[in-house]
Design a protein around this motif. Structure first.
Motif, PDB file in Angstrom:
ATOM      1  N   ASN A 186      28.696 -17.427   2.084  1.00 26.73           N
ATOM      2  CA  ASN A 186      28.916 -16.077   1.568  1.00 26.73           C
ATOM      3  C   ASN A 186      27.680 -15.200   1.628  1.00 26.73           C
ATOM      4  O   ASN A 186      27.780 -13.985   1.477  1.00 26.73           O
ATOM      5  CB  ASN A 186      29.375 -16.144   0.101  1.00 26.73           C
ATOM      6  CG  ASN A 186      30.766 -16.716  -0.034  1.00 26.73           C
ATOM      7  OD1 ASN A 186      31.510 -16.778   0.931  1.00 26.73           O
ATOM      8  ND2 ASN A 186      31.114 -17.150  -1.226  1.00 26.73           N
ATOM      9  N   ARG A 190      33.255  -9.317 -10.959  1.00 29.11           N
ATOM     10  CA  ARG A 190      32.440 -10.535 -10.979  1.00 29.11           C
ATOM     11  C   ARG A 190      32.240 -11.018 -12.416  1.00 29.11           C
ATOM     12  O   ARG A 190      32.344 -12.223 -12.695  1.00 29.11           O
ATOM     13  CB  ARG A 190      31.080 -10.281 -10.327  1.00 29.11           C
ATOM     14  CG  ARG A 190      31.131 -10.060  -8.827  1.00 29.11           C
ATOM     15  CD  ARG A 190      29.726 -10.059  -8.236  1.00 29.11           C
ATOM     16  NE  ARG A 190      29.719  -9.633  -6.856  1.00 29.11           N
ATOM     17  CZ  ARG A 190      30.061 -10.397  -5.832  1.00 29.11           C
ATOM     18  NH1 ARG A 190      30.453 -11.641  -6.046  1.00 29.11           N
ATOM     19  NH2 ARG A 190      30.015  -9.918  -4.599  1.00 29.11           N
ATOM     20  N   GLU A 193      21.834 -18.816  -6.293  1.00 30.91           N
ATOM     21  CA  GLU A 193      23.278 -18.644  -6.127  1.00 30.91           C
ATOM     22  C   GLU A 193      24.003 -19.981  -6.272  1.00 30.91           C
ATOM     23  O   GLU A 193      25.051 -20.072  -6.916  1.00 30.91           O
ATOM     24  CB  GLU A 193      23.571 -18.026  -4.764  1.00 30.91           C
ATOM     25  CG  GLU A 193      25.038 -17.989  -4.368  1.00 30.91           C
ATOM     26  CD  GLU A 193      25.852 -16.970  -5.164  1.00 30.91           C
ATOM     27  OE1 GLU A 193      27.087 -17.020  -5.088  1.00 30.91           O
ATOM     28  OE2 GLU A 193      25.235 -16.137  -5.855  1.00 30.91           O
ATOM     29  N   ASP A 233      32.920 -11.131  -0.930  1.00 34.52           N
ATOM     30  CA  ASP A 233      31.965 -12.196  -0.609  1.00 34.52           C
ATOM     31  C   ASP A 233      32.089 -12.682   0.823  1.00 34.52           C
ATOM     32  O   ASP A 233      31.095 -12.987   1.478  1.00 34.52           O
ATOM     33  CB  ASP A 233      32.147 -13.375  -1.565  1.00 34.52           C
ATOM     34  CG  ASP A 233      31.568 -13.103  -2.941  1.00 34.52           C
ATOM     35  OD1 ASP A 233      30.770 -12.158  -3.071  1.00 34.52           O
ATOM     36  OD2 ASP A 233      31.923 -13.824  -3.890  1.00 34.52           O
ATOM     37  N   THR A 234      33.322 -12.786   1.317  1.00 41.12           N
ATOM     38  CA  THR A 234      33.516 -13.318   2.667  1.00 41.12           C
ATOM     39  C   THR A 234      33.497 -12.235   3.729  1.00 41.12           C
ATOM     40  O   THR A 234      33.303 -12.524   4.911  1.00 41.12           O
ATOM     41  CB  THR A 234      34.862 -14.068   2.763  1.00 41.12           C
ATOM     42  OG1 THR A 234      35.944 -13.151   2.523  1.00 41.12           O
ATOM     43  CG2 THR A 234      34.919 -15.201   1.753  1.00 41.12           C
ATOM     44  N   ARG A 274      27.112  -6.273   2.765  1.00 43.77           N
ATOM     45  CA  ARG A 274      28.526  -6.540   2.895  1.00 43.77           C
ATOM     46  C   ARG A 274      29.333  -5.271   2.768  1.00 43.77           C
ATOM     47  O   ARG A 274      30.348  -5.240   2.092  1.00 43.77           O
ATOM     48  CB  ARG A 274      28.964  -7.548   1.841  1.00 43.77           C
ATOM     49  CG  ARG A 274      28.446  -8.945   2.089  1.00 43.77           C
ATOM     50  CD  ARG A 274      28.956  -9.890   1.048  1.00 43.77           C
ATOM     51  NE  ARG A 274      28.491  -9.527  -0.258  1.00 43.77           N
ATOM     52  CZ  ARG A 274      28.027 -10.416  -1.141  1.00 43.77           C
ATOM     53  NH1 ARG A 274      27.965 -11.660  -0.871  1.00 43.77           N
ATOM     54  NH2 ARG A 274      27.634  -9.992  -2.343  1.00 43.77           N
ATOM     55  N   SER A 332      28.342 -21.005  -1.178  1.00 47.71           N
ATOM     56  CA  SER A 332      27.236 -20.084  -1.416  1.00 47.71           C
ATOM     57  C   SER A 332      26.569 -19.671  -0.110  1.00 47.71           C
ATOM     58  O   SER A 332      26.322 -18.486   0.124  1.00 47.71           O
ATOM     59  CB  SER A 332      26.198 -20.725  -2.352  1.00 47.71           C
ATOM     60  OG  SER A 332      26.743 -20.998  -3.619  1.00 47.71           O
TER      61      SER A 332
END
Length: 296
Positions: free
Chosen positions: A283, A72, A109, A17-18, A288, A280
């Motif tokens: 991210n 997830r 999200e 995510d990051t 990604r 949210s």
């Protein structure tokens, strides 16, 4: 068969995510070396490499992408399970305001993250232009709002920065017309001011052909090939074409997205929702695939 460690999976999701081992370490409150060790042990558990090198960067392997989907779901289910046994979870109502175009892109999200952590909380959402939302927060009508930050309107907590872009239909050539037909927001819209000032500075004649409160109407005019408009990067949809200096359209400023809160009384639910909003929006990304190296 080895059992997967949920803490390792949570760290793995944070990395994805990051986009960074280092930022993920902050999210999961671990050291960078601990994060790296967790990922090494996770690879040992699944018996597959989940990261591969790409120069100084790392990216998810095909097996890593497959694991991410499972991770997830496992982490989400674990969170929901523990929340169902938590007698101290937050209850009550929190009121959130945001413009409709932000609601379309960001709200799914945000609400998903918040509701998983606070299943007994009620969220009331109001979609209005930024200047209306600022007044509502000041009057205590809503608890917090996601707004377009402009310095002259007062302070806000910047939670995301995106580039404003010129957009047109990918199937039409309306951007070649003179004067340029534009689809923009109301006269007090900051994106409208940025667009007209940029064209005036570039000595490009234009006419405002469509004016709308809502981004859906602006998007319809763009996709129909009727006008050119400006949108933040995350709002560009399939069927739209981005225009730049090579097309005769000058560069636009960035768009700052801010968070403001009512300070009339303490509100733990608003604090919790604000946390999930920041997580949210921080991210979100177009893609990604690449991750910063563990020793960045």
């Amino acid at each position: 068969m080895h059992l997967l460690d949920i803490d390792q999976l949570r760290t793995f999701v944070a990395i994805a995510d990051t986009g960074s081992f280092t930022r993920a370490a902050d999210v999961v409150h671990k050291t960078q070396s601990a994060v790296s060790m967790q990922m090494k042990r996770l690879e040992e558990r699944v018996g597959r490499a989940i990261f591969e090198r790409d120069g100084r960067l790392s990216k998810l392997t095909d097996e890593g992408e497959r694991l991410l989907d499972y991770a997830r779901r496992i982490v989400r289910l674990n969170t929901e399970c523990m929340a169902s046994f938590n007698d101290n979870e937050l209850v009550g109502r929190v009121r959130l305001g945001l413009p409709d175009d932000y609601a379309d892109r960001y709200l799914p999200e945000i609400l998903a993250r918040f509701s998983r952590s606070n299943p007994k909380a009620e969220v009331t959402v109001m979609c209005e232009p930024t200047h209306n939302l600022i007044e509502r927060v000041q009057h205590g009508d809503i608890d917090l709002a996601i707004i377009t930050h402009v310095d002259r309107r007062g302070p806000s907590e910047i939670v995301r920065i995106e580039q404003l872009l010129w957009v047109t239909s990918a199937r039409h050539s309306v951007h070649e017309e003179t004067p340029i037909p534009l689809a923009l927001g109301r006269p007090n819209c900051d994106w409208r001011h940025s667009a007209t000032e940029a064209l005036e500075s570039a000595d490009r004649p234009f006419r405002i052909l469509y004016v709308a409160w809502h981004s859906t109407a602006v998007g319809a005019a763009i996709l129909a090939g009727l006008a050119v408009s400006v949108l933040p990067e995350s709002a560009v949809r399939p069927g739209m074409r981005i225009l730049g200096p090579s097309d005769g359209f000058p560069a636009l400023p960035s768009c700052k997205i801010g968070l403001i809160r009512s300070r009339r009384e303490e509100n733990p639910l608003a604090d919790a929702l604000g946390f999930h909003i920041k997580q949210s929006l921080d991210n979100l990304g177009a893609t990604r695939p690449l991750l910063a190296p563990a020793a960045e």
